[in-house]
Enzyme design. Structure first.
Site, mmCIF file in Angstrom:
data_model
loop_
_atom_site.group_PDB
_atom_site.id
_atom_site.type_symbol
_atom_site.label_atom_id
_atom_site.label_comp_id
_atom_site.label_asym_id
_atom_site.label_seq_id
_atom_site.Cartn_x
_atom_site.Cartn_y
_atom_site.Cartn_z
ATOM 1 N N HIS A 254 0.777 -1.393 0.070
ATOM 2 C CA HIS A 254 -0.029 0.013 -0.051
ATOM 3 C C HIS A 254 0.841 1.302 0.004
ATOM 4 O O HIS A 254 0.943 2.244 -0.860
ATOM 5 C CB HIS A 254 -0.895 0.046 1.111
ATOM 6 C CG HIS A 254 -1.718 -1.023 1.473
ATOM 7 N ND1 HIS A 254 -2.876 -1.594 0.632
ATOM 8 C CD2 HIS A 254 -1.578 -2.280 2.427
ATOM 9 C CE1 HIS A 254 -3.576 -2.738 1.285
ATOM 10 N NE2 HIS A 254 -2.975 -2.851 2.117
HETATM 11 O O1 RIB Z 1 -5.096 0.187 4.689
HETATM 12 C C1 RIB Z 1 -3.472 0.146 4.467
HETATM 13 C C2 RIB Z 1 -2.951 1.198 5.320
HETATM 14 O O2 RIB Z 1 -3.154 0.951 6.597
HETATM 15 C C3 RIB Z 1 -1.423 1.308 5.027
HETATM 16 O O3 RIB Z 1 -0.939 2.430 5.335
HETATM 17 C C4 RIB Z 1 -0.896 0.355 6.412
HETATM 18 O O4 RIB Z 1 0.532 0.568 6.825
HETATM 19 C C5 RIB Z 1 -1.823 0.863 7.401
HETATM 20 O O5 RIB Z 1 -1.494 2.041 7.980
#
Ligand code: RIB
Ligand code: CA
Length: 316
Positions: free
Chosen positions: A240
């Site tokens: 992500h």
């Molecule tokens: O949903 C994914 C996000 O939430 C990413 O930034 C992960 O590190 C958590 O913070």
């Protein structure tokens, strides 16, 4: 072309840590600082992890400022099931030899941004609490920030913490609402794109061919994340946070659409849901660019190549 100067606001977090490494391995980016927030883990653990990962990458000259301990309104909500109790999986980095700055992250962000209006991009990859507090505390902040590149939200994709909401937005939906409507140029990197960027065991095997603490860290850090991802039916773990950097290092991999996006911060089943006015029924102007598509496999290949380069630079 001069590298883009960025500050990453972060809740490390396995994928957060990989975003730091990708920034440090990318000449298109100048990582100016990290500011930390609660999220995947407590603020204390997030700050320790930020310092430790910078030290691992021989980048502990980069300052770290600690920020919000809790969200604006919601109670603290963390995700040890994804990132492990430490926040960086099963990695066992030594205690950092450096300390965070003696200034709160919100004050640090305000100070840096007002000192160089229009020069600094902020990449929030955790809950948006610090950013919202800076907007509220200093009226000049919103106009002085160059842009925000936010990992967060789910538009057409299911949520990952409720059926509707993505984690970063769910943890602090009130902060997200403030940030989305502050008038700052925003690029949003939602689950619609990040779920197509999966790091797989064969990628880790490639990195383990290089005798480096970077390779070993990546292998140890993803063990918990892989288990969590497989249980949800994914064939790898979604990168992500690193995908936010594609806006700088490989913008051609992303398909960005300009939409009016809002967030539900009411205390019901939809709390934290982000929604885009795709048909412009509200007649409201777009408030952000949203990455609705990505060439995910190409991004992962780029990530692995850059990690191989970093690992060859930091060996032993
Ligand atoms: O949903 C994914 C996000 O939430 C990413 O930034 C992960 O590190 C958590 O913070
Ligand atoms: Ca994160």
């Amino acid at each position: 072309m001069n590298p883009k100067r960025i500050i990453i606001d972060t809740d490390p977090g396995v994928d957060d840590a990989f975003a730091f490494l990708l920034a440090l391995a990318s000449p298109e980016v100048q990582l100016e600082a990290l500011t930390t927030t609660q999220g995947n883990v407590s603020l204390e653990k997030a700050t320790r992890n930020a310092l430790s990962v910078l030290e691992l990458a021989r980048a502990n000259h980069i300052p770290v400022a600690a920020g919000s301990v809790v969200p604006l309104v919601q109670p603290l909500y963390t995700s040890a099931d994804v990132h492990g109790a430490s926040g960086i999986g099963n990695s066992n980095l030594p205690e950092p030899t450096t300390k965070p700055l003696g200034v709160h992250a919100v004050d640090y962000l305000i100070e840096r941004v007002l000192a160089e209006p229009g020069e600094l991009s902020i990449f929030p990859i955790g809950p948006l609490t610090n950013i919202a507090m800076a907007i509220r505390k200093e009226p000049k902040f919103a106009k002085a920030v160059k842009e925000l590149v936010i990992m967060g939200g789910a538009i057409n994709e299911n949520g990952n913490v409720t059926p509707l909401a993505e984690f970063n937005i769910f943890v602090d939906p009130h902060a997200a609402h403030i940030v989305f409507h502050a008038g700052i140029p925003i690029t949003l990197i939602p689950l619609d794109a990040t779920h197509k960027c999966l790091l797989k065991p064969e990628h880790v095997d490639r990195l383990m061919k290089i005798d480096s603490p970077i390779s070993r860290f990546i292998q140890e850090a993803v063990e918990v994340y892989f288990k969590f991802s497989y249980e949800r039916g994914f064939t790898g773990c979604a990168l992500h946070d690193p995908l936010t950097l594609a806006t700088v290092i490989a913008p051609g991999l992303l398909t960005l659409k300009e939409y009016y996006v809002d967030v539900d911060h009411s205390p019901g089943v939809a709390m934290g849901k982000t929604f885009a006015d795709i048909f412009n029924v509200t007649k409201k102007p777009a408030n952000m660019k949203v990455a609705m598509e990505v060439r995910g496999d190409d991004f992962i290949e780029l990530f692995v190549q850059r990690m191989e380069t970093l690992a060859r630079r930091i060996t032993g």
